[in-house]
Design an enzyme around this catalytic site. Sequence first.
Site, PDB file in Angstrom:
ATOM      1  N   LYS A 121       8.020  70.396 -52.046  1.00 51.89           N
ATOM      2  CA  LYS A 121       8.696  68.973 -51.719  1.00 51.89           C
ATOM      3  C   LYS A 121      10.062  68.794 -52.625  1.00 51.89           C
ATOM      4  O   LYS A 121      10.162  69.642 -53.577  1.00 51.89           O
ATOM      5  CB  LYS A 121       8.097  67.661 -51.823  1.00 51.89           C
ATOM      6  CG  LYS A 121       6.609  67.687 -50.975  1.00 51.89           C
ATOM      7  CD  LYS A 121       5.860  66.526 -51.152  1.00 51.89           C
ATOM      8  CE  LYS A 121       4.603  66.660 -49.990  1.00 51.89           C
ATOM      9  NZ  LYS A 121       3.818  65.246 -50.202  1.00 51.89           N
TER      10      LYS A 121
ATOM     11  N   TYR B 121       5.797  63.088 -40.406  1.00 55.17           N
ATOM     12  CA  TYR B 121       5.068  62.341 -41.045  1.00 55.17           C
ATOM     13  C   TYR B 121       4.626  61.084 -39.913  1.00 55.17           C
ATOM     14  O   TYR B 121       4.171  60.114 -40.648  1.00 55.17           O
ATOM     15  CB  TYR B 121       5.319  61.676 -42.308  1.00 55.17           C
ATOM     16  CG  TYR B 121       5.423  62.774 -43.412  1.00 55.17           C
ATOM     17  CD1 TYR B 121       3.913  63.206 -43.806  1.00 55.17           C
ATOM     18  CD2 TYR B 121       6.542  63.299 -43.701  1.00 55.17           C
ATOM     19  CE1 TYR B 121       3.853  64.113 -44.852  1.00 55.17           C
ATOM     20  CE2 TYR B 121       6.379  64.157 -45.070  1.00 55.17           C
ATOM     21  CZ  TYR B 121       5.193  64.693 -45.380  1.00 55.17           C
ATOM     22  OH  TYR B 121       5.011  65.539 -46.470  1.00 55.17           O
TER      23      TYR B 121
ATOM     24  N   ASN C 285       4.595  64.446 -55.158  1.00 52.38           N
ATOM     25  CA  ASN C 285       3.272  65.133 -55.414  1.00 52.38           C
ATOM     26  C   ASN C 285       3.577  66.382 -55.252  1.00 52.38           C
ATOM     27  O   ASN C 285       2.622  67.343 -55.042  1.00 52.38           O
ATOM     28  CB  ASN C 285       2.249  64.592 -54.792  1.00 52.38           C
ATOM     29  CG  ASN C 285       2.175  64.487 -53.339  1.00 52.38           C
ATOM     30  OD1 ASN C 285       3.186  64.862 -52.756  1.00 52.38           O
ATOM     31  ND2 ASN C 285       0.938  63.983 -52.722  1.00 52.38           N
TER      32      ASN C 285
ATOM     33  N   HIS D 180       3.131  69.948 -50.058  1.00 54.96           N
ATOM     34  CA  HIS D 180       2.547  69.527 -48.858  1.00 54.96           C
ATOM     35  C   HIS D 180       1.320  70.551 -48.400  1.00 54.96           C
ATOM     36  O   HIS D 180       1.781  71.840 -48.383  1.00 54.96           O
ATOM     37  CB  HIS D 180       3.328  69.307 -47.513  1.00 54.96           C
ATOM     38  CG  HIS D 180       2.669  69.374 -46.372  1.00 54.96           C
ATOM     39  ND1 HIS D 180       2.203  68.003 -45.939  1.00 54.96           N
ATOM     40  CD2 HIS D 180       2.532  70.223 -45.621  1.00 54.96           C
ATOM     41  CE1 HIS D 180       1.612  68.387 -44.617  1.00 54.96           C
ATOM     42  NE2 HIS D 180       1.610  69.490 -44.322  1.00 54.96           N
TER      43      HIS D 180
ATOM     44  N   GLU E  81       2.848  72.251 -37.466  1.00 60.45           N
ATOM     45  CA  GLU E  81       3.968  71.942 -38.518  1.00 60.45           C
ATOM     46  C   GLU E  81       4.354  73.274 -38.708  1.00 60.45           C
ATOM     47  O   GLU E  81       5.940  73.159 -38.919  1.00 60.45           O
ATOM     48  CB  GLU E  81       2.988  71.466 -40.098  1.00 60.45           C
ATOM     49  CG  GLU E  81       2.569  70.263 -39.674  1.00 60.45           C
ATOM     50  CD  GLU E  81       1.670  69.687 -40.939  1.00 60.45           C
ATOM     51  OE1 GLU E  81       1.275  68.628 -40.833  1.00 60.45           O
ATOM     52  OE2 GLU E  81       1.448  70.625 -41.980  1.00 60.45           O
TER      53      GLU E  81
END
Length: 139
Positions: free
Chosen positions: A11, A51, A114, A117, A128
């Site tokens: 990310k 998302y 975080n 993914h 995805e």
Amino acid sequence: MRTDRTFTMLKPDSVEKGNVGPILEKITSAGFRIAGLKLTQMTKADAEAFYAVHNERPFFGELVEYMTRGPIVAAVLEKDNAVEDFRTLIGATNPADAAEGTIRKMYAASIGENAVHGSDSDENAEIESQFHFAGRELF
Ligand code: UDP
Ligand code: MG
């Protein structure tokens, strides 16, 4: 449905902090083969679509803002039992709850930012992967 591939994103916080190399090293050391890899940046529409399952959640706006603020590294990873083994490698969504030695424990700042993914099912791994990669970009 194949069971040996998963999809990941390093990310924006991981790219910003210079953690791409160390995280990829940890992933390949854990036995994952890189089948696809790219630096890319999601638009707001991309992140909202990626998302979409979370679009009613209170953190959705912040999540889209975070995921679009800079480039990410998208990758397709190959290993037996890829989805489950990769979720184990990255650890819990909240780094405060993540096991010692997991990627989120080592590199994530908070439940929102975080670091990585990981797909949650073989079906979503396929969806995805196709979201981010053309067939000719996977090897
Ligand atoms: N997220 C957040 N707040 C929360 C839960 C999730 O900001 O309370 C963000 C976080 O970046 C997470 C993403 O939304 O990785 C997707 O949430 P999910 O529950 O699918 O967690 P994951 O599958 O990434 O562990
Ligand atoms: Mg998830």
